[in-house]
Design a protein around this motif. Structure first.
Motif, mmCIF file in Angstrom:
data_model
loop_
_atom_site.group_PDB
_atom_site.id
_atom_site.type_symbol
_atom_site.label_atom_id
_atom_site.label_comp_id
_atom_site.label_asym_id
_atom_site.label_seq_id
_atom_site.Cartn_x
_atom_site.Cartn_y
_atom_site.Cartn_z
ATOM 1 N N GLY A 267 -11.750 6.019 6.540
ATOM 2 C CA GLY A 267 -10.725 5.195 6.930
ATOM 3 C C GLY A 267 -9.596 5.359 5.841
ATOM 4 O O GLY A 267 -8.277 5.631 6.212
ATOM 5 N N TRP A 268 -9.970 5.641 4.361
ATOM 6 C CA TRP A 268 -9.058 6.187 3.781
ATOM 7 C C TRP A 268 -8.604 7.562 3.902
ATOM 8 O O TRP A 268 -7.165 7.624 3.690
ATOM 9 C CB TRP A 268 -9.804 5.911 2.091
ATOM 10 N N GLN A 269 -9.162 8.310 4.196
ATOM 11 C CA GLN A 269 -8.588 9.863 4.545
ATOM 12 C C GLN A 269 -7.597 9.549 5.562
ATOM 13 O O GLN A 269 -6.532 10.154 5.545
ATOM 14 C CB GLN A 269 -9.580 10.543 5.152
ATOM 15 N N ALA A 270 -7.764 8.570 6.750
ATOM 16 C CA ALA A 270 -6.830 8.444 7.945
ATOM 17 C C ALA A 270 -5.591 7.903 7.056
ATOM 18 O O ALA A 270 -4.352 8.143 7.505
ATOM 19 C CB ALA A 270 -7.461 7.560 8.904
ATOM 20 N N LEU A 271 -5.810 6.925 6.152
ATOM 21 C CA LEU A 271 -4.700 6.001 5.841
ATOM 22 C C LEU A 271 -3.801 7.130 4.895
ATOM 23 O O LEU A 271 -2.590 7.162 4.893
ATOM 24 C CB LEU A 271 -4.992 5.081 4.722
ATOM 25 N N ALA A 272 -4.361 7.970 4.166
ATOM 26 C CA ALA A 272 -3.655 9.096 3.237
ATOM 27 C C ALA A 272 -2.931 9.938 4.188
ATOM 28 O O ALA A 272 -1.576 10.242 3.828
ATOM 29 C CB ALA A 272 -4.893 9.679 2.361
ATOM 30 N N LEU A 273 -3.668 10.293 5.272
ATOM 31 C CA LEU A 273 -2.885 11.319 6.098
ATOM 32 C C LEU A 273 -1.734 10.624 6.662
ATOM 33 O O LEU A 273 -0.666 11.461 6.913
ATOM 34 C CB LEU A 273 -3.765 11.698 7.071
ATOM 35 N N GLY A 274 -2.048 9.275 7.335
ATOM 36 C CA GLY A 274 -0.925 8.799 7.911
ATOM 37 C C GLY A 274 0.405 8.511 6.924
ATOM 38 O O GLY A 274 1.396 8.635 7.443
ATOM 39 N N LEU A 275 -0.004 8.180 5.760
ATOM 40 C CA LEU A 275 1.098 8.030 4.809
ATOM 41 C C LEU A 275 1.924 9.403 4.485
ATOM 42 O O LEU A 275 2.969 9.335 4.339
ATOM 43 C CB LEU A 275 0.603 7.219 3.664
ATOM 44 N N GLY A 276 1.208 10.379 4.492
ATOM 45 C CA GLY A 276 1.745 11.800 4.320
ATOM 46 C C GLY A 276 2.754 12.041 5.431
ATOM 47 O O GLY A 276 3.667 12.755 5.301
ATOM 48 N N VAL A 277 2.163 11.685 6.756
ATOM 49 C CA VAL A 277 3.016 11.907 7.915
ATOM 50 C C VAL A 277 4.340 11.220 7.654
ATOM 51 O O VAL A 277 5.334 11.725 8.358
ATOM 52 C CB VAL A 277 2.282 11.840 9.093
ATOM 53 N N VAL A 278 4.216 9.818 7.455
ATOM 54 C CA VAL A 278 5.371 8.943 7.402
ATOM 55 C C VAL A 278 6.264 9.594 6.283
ATOM 56 O O VAL A 278 7.625 9.699 6.544
ATOM 57 C CB VAL A 278 5.066 7.623 7.005
ATOM 58 N N ALA A 279 5.678 9.975 5.318
ATOM 59 C CA ALA A 279 6.826 10.418 4.117
ATOM 60 C C ALA A 279 7.288 11.848 4.620
ATOM 61 O O ALA A 279 8.612 12.071 4.053
ATOM 62 C CB ALA A 279 5.803 10.590 2.869
ATOM 63 N N ALA A 280 6.710 12.739 5.355
ATOM 64 C CA ALA A 280 7.142 13.778 5.821
ATOM 65 C C ALA A 280 8.361 13.593 6.824
ATOM 66 O O ALA A 280 9.492 14.248 6.672
ATOM 67 C CB ALA A 280 6.035 14.998 6.424
ATOM 68 N N HIS A 281 8.126 12.823 7.513
ATOM 69 C CA HIS A 281 8.926 12.256 8.611
ATOM 70 C C HIS A 281 10.325 11.743 7.939
ATOM 71 O O HIS A 281 11.404 12.099 8.363
ATOM 72 C CB HIS A 281 8.636 11.296 9.625
ATOM 73 N N LEU A 282 10.097 10.840 7.020
ATOM 74 C CA LEU A 282 11.307 10.245 6.201
ATOM 75 C C LEU A 282 12.172 11.471 5.595
ATOM 76 O O LEU A 282 13.273 11.449 5.411
ATOM 77 C CB LEU A 282 10.804 9.109 5.234
ATOM 78 N N VAL A 283 11.383 12.381 4.750
ATOM 79 C CA VAL A 283 12.176 13.480 4.158
ATOM 80 C C VAL A 283 13.032 14.075 5.219
ATOM 81 O O VAL A 283 13.807 14.747 4.941
ATOM 82 C CB VAL A 283 10.956 14.313 3.412
ATOM 83 N N GLY A 284 12.240 14.521 6.205
ATOM 84 C CA GLY A 284 13.066 15.240 7.185
ATOM 85 C C GLY A 284 14.231 14.586 7.746
ATOM 86 O O GLY A 284 15.099 15.049 7.955
ATOM 87 N N GLN A 285 14.039 13.251 8.194
ATOM 88 C CA GLN A 285 15.254 12.314 8.352
ATOM 89 C C GLN A 285 16.720 12.449 7.366
ATOM 90 O O GLN A 285 17.311 12.189 7.815
ATOM 91 C CB GLN A 285 14.758 11.081 8.645
ATOM 92 N N ALA A 286 15.939 12.429 6.298
ATOM 93 C CA ALA A 286 16.758 12.402 5.185
ATOM 94 C C ALA A 286 17.575 13.712 5.231
ATOM 95 O O ALA A 286 18.744 13.849 4.453
ATOM 96 C CB ALA A 286 16.294 11.948 3.824
#
Length: 50
Positions: free
Chosen positions: A30-49
């Motif tokens: 569960g923590w692995q999934a949370l960390a990966l999800g947050l990483g994906v969201v962060a990468a998406h936000l950086v890409g949008q910026a």
């Protein structure tokens, strides 16, 4: 059977790499999934910026 640091040094992995891998595999899925999800969201936000 437990593994000691000798096996890791013979395989060519550095202490930092094996420490990170050990920490990652020790996490609950569960923590692995949370960390990966947050990483994906962060990468998406950086890409949008850009």
């Amino acid at each position: 059977m437990t593994s000691n640091g000798d096996d890791r040094t013979r395989s060519g992995g550095s202490a930092a790499e094996t420490g990170l891998v050990d920490r990652w595999t020790a996490l609950d899925r569960g923590w692995q999934a949370l960390a990966l999800g947050l990483g994906v969201v962060a990468a998406h936000l950086v890409g949008q910026a850009l």
